[in-house]
Design a protein around this motif. Structure first.
Motif, PDB file in Angstrom:
ATOM      1  N   ILE A  16     -51.467  88.059  45.218  1.00 18.34           N
ATOM      2  CA  ILE A  16     -51.711  86.982  44.265  1.00 18.34           C
ATOM      3  C   ILE A  16     -51.910  85.658  44.982  1.00 18.34           C
ATOM      4  O   ILE A  16     -51.052  85.224  45.748  1.00 18.34           O
ATOM      5  CB  ILE A  16     -50.547  86.870  43.261  1.00 18.34           C
ATOM      6  N   PHE A  17     -53.064  85.039  44.709  1.00 19.79           N
ATOM      7  CA  PHE A  17     -53.399  83.715  45.201  1.00 19.79           C
ATOM      8  C   PHE A  17     -53.993  82.924  44.043  1.00 19.79           C
ATOM      9  O   PHE A  17     -54.132  83.433  42.934  1.00 19.79           O
ATOM     10  CB  PHE A  17     -54.408  83.785  46.364  1.00 19.79           C
ATOM     11  N   PHE A  18     -54.403  81.685  44.317  1.00 20.45           N
ATOM     12  CA  PHE A  18     -55.050  80.841  43.318  1.00 20.45           C
ATOM     13  C   PHE A  18     -56.254  81.575  42.734  1.00 20.45           C
ATOM     14  O   PHE A  18     -57.060  82.156  43.448  1.00 20.45           O
ATOM     15  CB  PHE A  18     -55.504  79.525  43.966  1.00 20.45           C
TER      16      PHE A  18
ATOM     17  N   PHE B 270     -55.512  74.196  32.965  1.00 22.57           N
ATOM     18  CA  PHE B 270     -54.529  75.061  32.321  1.00 22.57           C
ATOM     19  C   PHE B 270     -54.666  75.048  30.808  1.00 22.57           C
ATOM     20  O   PHE B 270     -55.003  74.048  30.201  1.00 22.57           O
ATOM     21  CB  PHE B 270     -53.103  74.708  32.768  1.00 22.57           C
ATOM     22  N   ASP B 271     -54.446  76.200  30.214  1.00 26.29           N
ATOM     23  CA  ASP B 271     -54.503  76.381  28.763  1.00 26.29           C
ATOM     24  C   ASP B 271     -53.602  77.564  28.424  1.00 26.29           C
ATOM     25  O   ASP B 271     -54.049  78.713  28.415  1.00 26.29           O
ATOM     26  CB  ASP B 271     -55.931  76.633  28.299  1.00 26.29           C
ATOM     27  N   PRO B 272     -52.318  77.306  28.179  1.00 22.46           N
ATOM     28  CA  PRO B 272     -51.376  78.402  27.955  1.00 22.46           C
ATOM     29  C   PRO B 272     -51.763  79.335  26.807  1.00 22.46           C
ATOM     30  O   PRO B 272     -51.467  80.513  26.854  1.00 22.46           O
ATOM     31  CB  PRO B 272     -50.054  77.697  27.640  1.00 22.46           C
ATOM     32  N   LEU B 273     -52.440  78.806  25.801  1.00 21.87           N
ATOM     33  CA  LEU B 273     -52.830  79.643  24.669  1.00 21.87           C
ATOM     34  C   LEU B 273     -53.885  80.673  25.061  1.00 21.87           C
ATOM     35  O   LEU B 273     -54.042  81.692  24.392  1.00 21.87           O
ATOM     36  CB  LEU B 273     -53.330  78.781  23.511  1.00 21.87           C
ATOM     37  N   LYS B 274     -54.607  80.403  26.139  1.00 19.62           N
ATOM     38  CA  LYS B 274     -55.618  81.344  26.630  1.00 19.62           C
ATOM     39  C   LYS B 274     -55.133  82.087  27.874  1.00 19.62           C
ATOM     40  O   LYS B 274     -55.913  82.742  28.548  1.00 19.62           O
ATOM     41  CB  LYS B 274     -56.917  80.607  26.934  1.00 19.62           C
ATOM     42  N   GLY B 275     -53.843  81.936  28.194  1.00 13.40           N
ATOM     43  CA  GLY B 275     -53.290  82.644  29.343  1.00 13.40           C
ATOM     44  C   GLY B 275     -53.613  82.008  30.681  1.00 13.40           C
ATOM     45  O   GLY B 275     -53.487  82.651  31.713  1.00 13.40           O
ATOM     46  N   LYS B 276     -54.027  80.754  30.682  1.00 15.17           N
ATOM     47  CA  LYS B 276     -54.337  80.059  31.935  1.00 15.17           C
ATOM     48  C   LYS B 276     -53.169  79.147  32.283  1.00 15.17           C
ATOM     49  O   LYS B 276     -52.835  78.258  31.518  1.00 15.17           O
ATOM     50  CB  LYS B 276     -55.624  79.248  31.792  1.00 15.17           C
ATOM     51  N   VAL B 277     -52.557  79.407  33.436  1.00 11.63           N
ATOM     52  CA  VAL B 277     -51.414  78.600  33.869  1.00 11.63           C
ATOM     53  C   VAL B 277     -51.776  77.857  35.143  1.00 11.63           C
ATOM     54  O   VAL B 277     -52.544  78.336  35.965  1.00 11.63           O
ATOM     55  CB  VAL B 277     -50.149  79.462  34.091  1.00 11.63           C
ATOM     56  N   SER B 278     -51.202  76.681  35.289  1.00 13.12           N
ATOM     57  CA  SER B 278     -51.445  75.848  36.460  1.00 13.12           C
ATOM     58  C   SER B 278     -50.776  76.457  37.683  1.00 13.12           C
ATOM     59  O   SER B 278     -49.714  77.062  37.595  1.00 13.12           O
ATOM     60  CB  SER B 278     -50.884  74.451  36.195  1.00 13.12           C
ATOM     61  N   TRP B 279     -51.387  76.255  38.834  1.00 14.67           N
ATOM     62  CA  TRP B 279     -50.830  76.794  40.071  1.00 14.67           C
ATOM     63  C   TRP B 279     -49.496  76.148  40.433  1.00 14.67           C
ATOM     64  O   TRP B 279     -48.750  76.693  41.240  1.00 14.67           O
ATOM     65  CB  TRP B 279     -51.825  76.649  41.222  1.00 14.67           C
ATOM     66  N   ILE B 280     -49.149  75.013  39.794  1.00 19.44           N
ATOM     67  CA  ILE B 280     -47.860  74.386  40.072  1.00 19.44           C
ATOM     68  C   ILE B 280     -46.784  74.801  39.063  1.00 19.44           C
ATOM     69  O   ILE B 280     -45.651  74.374  39.172  1.00 19.44           O
ATOM     70  CB  ILE B 280     -47.965  72.843  40.108  1.00 19.44           C
TER      71      ILE B 280
ATOM     72  N   THR C 244     -50.536  88.727  30.495  1.00 18.66           N
ATOM     73  CA  THR C 244     -51.620  88.535  31.458  1.00 18.66           C
ATOM     74  C   THR C 244     -51.895  87.046  31.550  1.00 18.66           C
ATOM     75  O   THR C 244     -52.079  86.370  30.532  1.00 18.66           O
ATOM     76  CB  THR C 244     -52.906  89.276  31.016  1.00 18.66           C
ATOM     77  N   ILE C 245     -51.905  86.545  32.782  1.00 14.32           N
ATOM     78  CA  ILE C 245     -52.163  85.124  33.030  1.00 14.32           C
ATOM     79  C   ILE C 245     -53.195  84.992  34.134  1.00 14.32           C
ATOM     80  O   ILE C 245     -53.375  85.903  34.946  1.00 14.32           O
ATOM     81  CB  ILE C 245     -50.880  84.353  33.415  1.00 14.32           C
ATOM     82  N   THR C 246     -53.865  83.848  34.152  1.00 15.04           N
ATOM     83  CA  THR C 246     -54.779  83.503  35.242  1.00 15.04           C
ATOM     84  C   THR C 246     -54.277  82.201  35.835  1.00 15.04           C
ATOM     85  O   THR C 246     -53.993  81.247  35.114  1.00 15.04           O
ATOM     86  CB  THR C 246     -56.221  83.329  34.722  1.00 15.04           C
ATOM     87  N   ILE C 247     -54.174  82.167  37.161  1.00 14.98           N
ATOM     88  CA  ILE C 247     -53.689  80.974  37.853  1.00 14.98           C
ATOM     89  C   ILE C 247     -54.885  80.065  38.119  1.00 14.98           C
ATOM     90  O   ILE C 247     -55.816  80.448  38.823  1.00 14.98           O
ATOM     91  CB  ILE C 247     -52.984  81.342  39.172  1.00 14.98           C
ATOM     92  N   VAL C 248     -54.843  78.858  37.539  1.00 16.73           N
ATOM     93  CA  VAL C 248     -55.958  77.913  37.633  1.00 16.73           C
ATOM     94  C   VAL C 248     -55.454  76.539  38.070  1.00 16.73           C
ATOM     95  O   VAL C 248     -54.263  76.349  38.291  1.00 16.73           O
ATOM     96  CB  VAL C 248     -56.704  77.804  36.282  1.00 16.73           C
TER      97      VAL C 248
END
Length: 186
Positions: free
Chosen positions: A111-113, A137-147, A128-132
């Motif tokens: 797992i990386f950025f 970031f958009d938590p409702l769409k499963g996108k979480v910030s790398w921090i 399921t999340i995507t690190i962006v």
């Protein structure tokens, strides 16, 4: 005195910066190519379309004479300040941005950025999340910030690993089920 007659003060130019997640000190503003394009498109839309339209309205309203009771002029100037503030904010974010293409890790199970990760918690619930990037970031769409805590916890883990996430409600064990990256754009 009635609030309607109180002059508004200039707002702080960094209002947008206060609303946006801060970039950690010494860290770069990592962003995906798609996120960079989205921010750049918004910036160009503001510069090329919205701002000129508002300038026309303000110019027309100013030519009508008395500006103190001219709603088009007053609200146009306010909108112009908002647009200019957003332009400054987006320009700063793009200047600090470091575009990272997650497709370079395509086929990797670490797992990386930019990774899309499916994990399950100790109750068996899968997420399921995507690190962006911070600006994507958009938590409702499963996108979480790398921090974010979840991203920091799972970064560098591999499929099949179990990691420990410390949350305000306690410690949670997460099992990494799947790691994927987008294919390289052609």
């Amino acid at each position: 005195m009635n609030k309607a007659f109180v002059k508004e003060t200039e707002q702080d130019d960094d209002d947008d910066v206060q609303l946006a997640p801060p970039i950690p000190a010494g860290a770069k503003n990592y962003i995906t190519p798609a996120g960079y394009r989205r921010i750049k498109d918004e910036l160009l839309q503001l510069i090329d379309v919205e701002r000129p339209e508002v300038v026309k309205v303000v110019h027309w309203a100013a030519s009508n004479g008395d500006r103190s009771e001219n709603g088009d002029y007053i609200y146009g100037k306010r909108r112009l300040r908002e647009i200019d503030r957003r332009i400054r904010f987006l320009t700063k974010r793009l200047d600090l941005a470091e575009v990272v293409d997650p497709s370079v890790h395509h086929g990797s199970d670490q797992i990386f950025f930019g990774a899309t990760v499916t994990y399950s918690n100790q109750d068996g619930v899968e997420n399921t999340i995507t690190i962006v990037g911070i600006d994507e970031f958009d938590p409702l769409k499963g996108k979480v910030s790398w921090i974010s805590p979840i991203a920091r916890t799972i970064t560098k883990a591999r499929e099949g690993d179990t990691v420990t996430l410390h949350t305000p409600t306690g410690v949670e064990e997460l099992e990494i089920l799947e790691v994927s990256y987008p294919a390289a754009a052609e």
